[in-house]
Motif scaffolding. Structure first.
Motif, short mmCIF file in Angstrom:
data_model
loop_
_atom_site.label_atom_id
_atom_site.label_comp_id
_atom_site.label_asym_id
_atom_site.label_seq_id
_atom_site.Cartn_x
_atom_site.Cartn_y
_atom_site.Cartn_z
N ASP A 37 8.25 -9.29 2.91
CA ASP A 37 9.18 -8.64 3.85
C ASP A 37 8.39 -7.65 4.69
OD1 ASP A 37 10.95 -6.72 5.00
OD2 ASP A 37 12.46 -7.13 3.47
N LEU A 38 8.22 -7.95 5.97
CA LEU A 38 7.34 -7.13 6.82
C LEU A 38 7.87 -5.71 6.96
CD1 LEU A 38 4.73 -7.35 8.54
CD2 LEU A 38 6.23 -7.54 10.52
N ASP A 39 9.14 -5.54 7.26
CA ASP A 39 9.67 -4.19 7.52
C ASP A 39 9.57 -3.33 6.26
OD1 ASP A 39 10.29 -4.73 10.21
OD2 ASP A 39 12.13 -5.74 9.59
N ALA A 40 9.86 -3.93 5.12
CA ALA A 40 9.76 -3.17 3.87
C ALA A 40 8.31 -2.79 3.61
CB ALA A 40 10.31 -4.00 2.70
N TRP A 81 6.58 0.87 3.24
CA TRP A 81 5.86 1.23 2.01
C TRP A 81 4.46 1.77 2.31
CZ3 TRP A 81 1.49 -0.12 -0.81
CH2 TRP A 81 1.47 0.34 -2.14
N TYR A 82 3.75 1.13 3.24
CA TYR A 82 2.40 1.60 3.58
C TYR A 82 2.45 2.96 4.27
CZ TYR A 82 -0.24 -2.39 1.98
OH TYR A 82 -0.84 -3.31 1.17
N ALA A 83 3.52 3.22 5.05
CA ALA A 83 3.66 4.52 5.71
C ALA A 83 3.96 5.62 4.70
CB ALA A 83 4.76 4.45 6.76
N SER A 84 4.93 5.36 3.82
CA SER A 84 5.33 6.42 2.90
C SER A 84 4.33 6.61 1.78
CB SER A 84 6.73 6.13 2.34
OG SER A 84 6.72 4.90 1.63
N VAL A 124 -0.04 3.88 9.84
CA VAL A 124 0.91 3.76 10.94
C VAL A 124 0.79 2.38 11.58
CG1 VAL A 124 1.55 4.72 13.18
CG2 VAL A 124 0.73 6.23 11.37
N ALA A 125 1.92 1.75 11.84
CA ALA A 125 1.90 0.45 12.53
C ALA A 125 1.63 0.68 14.01
CB ALA A 125 3.24 -0.26 12.32
N THR A 126 0.53 0.10 14.50
CA THR A 126 0.15 0.28 15.91
C THR A 126 0.57 -0.91 16.76
OG1 THR A 126 -2.01 -0.71 15.46
CG2 THR A 126 -1.85 1.71 15.32
#
Ligand code: CMX
Length: 139
Positions: A14-17, A21-24, A29-31
């Motif tokens: 699941d990409l959004d999840a 998860w990587y942010a928190s 940060v997704a660029t």
């Protein structure tokens, strides 16, 4: 010749999840996010803030018959590929073919952000699926 390690690709369900998860968890940060129909993926490039070095690429399957769906079924989520940046993907593929390595595509295909990509078969690269990336800026 490899110019840099471009990114490490990680298969996720699941990409959004996974972006969340990587942010928190790590503050990445997704660029850039993109859908690549030909590759059967939704993907995101992540970086540490202010870092221009190698990215983490999250790869989620669009279809059951995609390479990422097959990887997830076989191995579960995890590192799927290592991508090297090259100046000229055609020349790099020729040089590797001359050494007897199998490239997956006869001609480079379209990768992230208009880049040109090809892959070395993992069985010819020490068990690692190696992607070669020629950035779009070279055209
Ligand atoms: N890393 C390491 N080894 C891998 C692998 C991977 N990502 N994927 C498969 N393998 C191994 C398998 O475990 C198998 O090993 P064994 O024979 O010892 O069991 C072997 O390689 C061959 O497996 P296969 O079943 O013949 O091949 P698959 O159908 O699993 O396909 C591959 C493997 C690499 C050809 C396929 O994943 C592919 O075409 N990849 C390139 C495209 C891609 O990955 N796109 C998604 C990313 C898009 C992007 O980066 O933009």
């Amino acid at each position: 010749t490899v110019l840099a390690i471009d990114h490490v690709g990680i298969a996720v369900a699941d990409l959004d999840a996974a972006i969340e998860w990587y942010a928190s968890t790590f503050g990445l940060v997704a660029t850039h996010t993109e859908t690549n129909e030909e590759q059967g993926v939704r993907e995101a490039m992540l970086s540490a803030p202010g870092d221009a070095g190698a990215a983490v690429q999250l790869l989620a399957p669009l279809r059951e018959d995609s390479a990422i769906a097959k990887f997830l079924h076989r191995s579960g989520p995890g590192i799927q590929q290592l991508a090297y940046r090259v100046a000229d993907v055609d020349a790099s593929c020729e040089a590797l073919r001359a050494k007897g390595l199998r490239l997956l595509y006869d001609e480079p295909r379209r990768g992230t952000a208009g880049s040109r990509i090809n892959f070395v078969h993992p069985k010819d690269a020490g068990g690692v699926l190696v992607e070669l990336v020629e950035p779009a800026a070279n055209h």
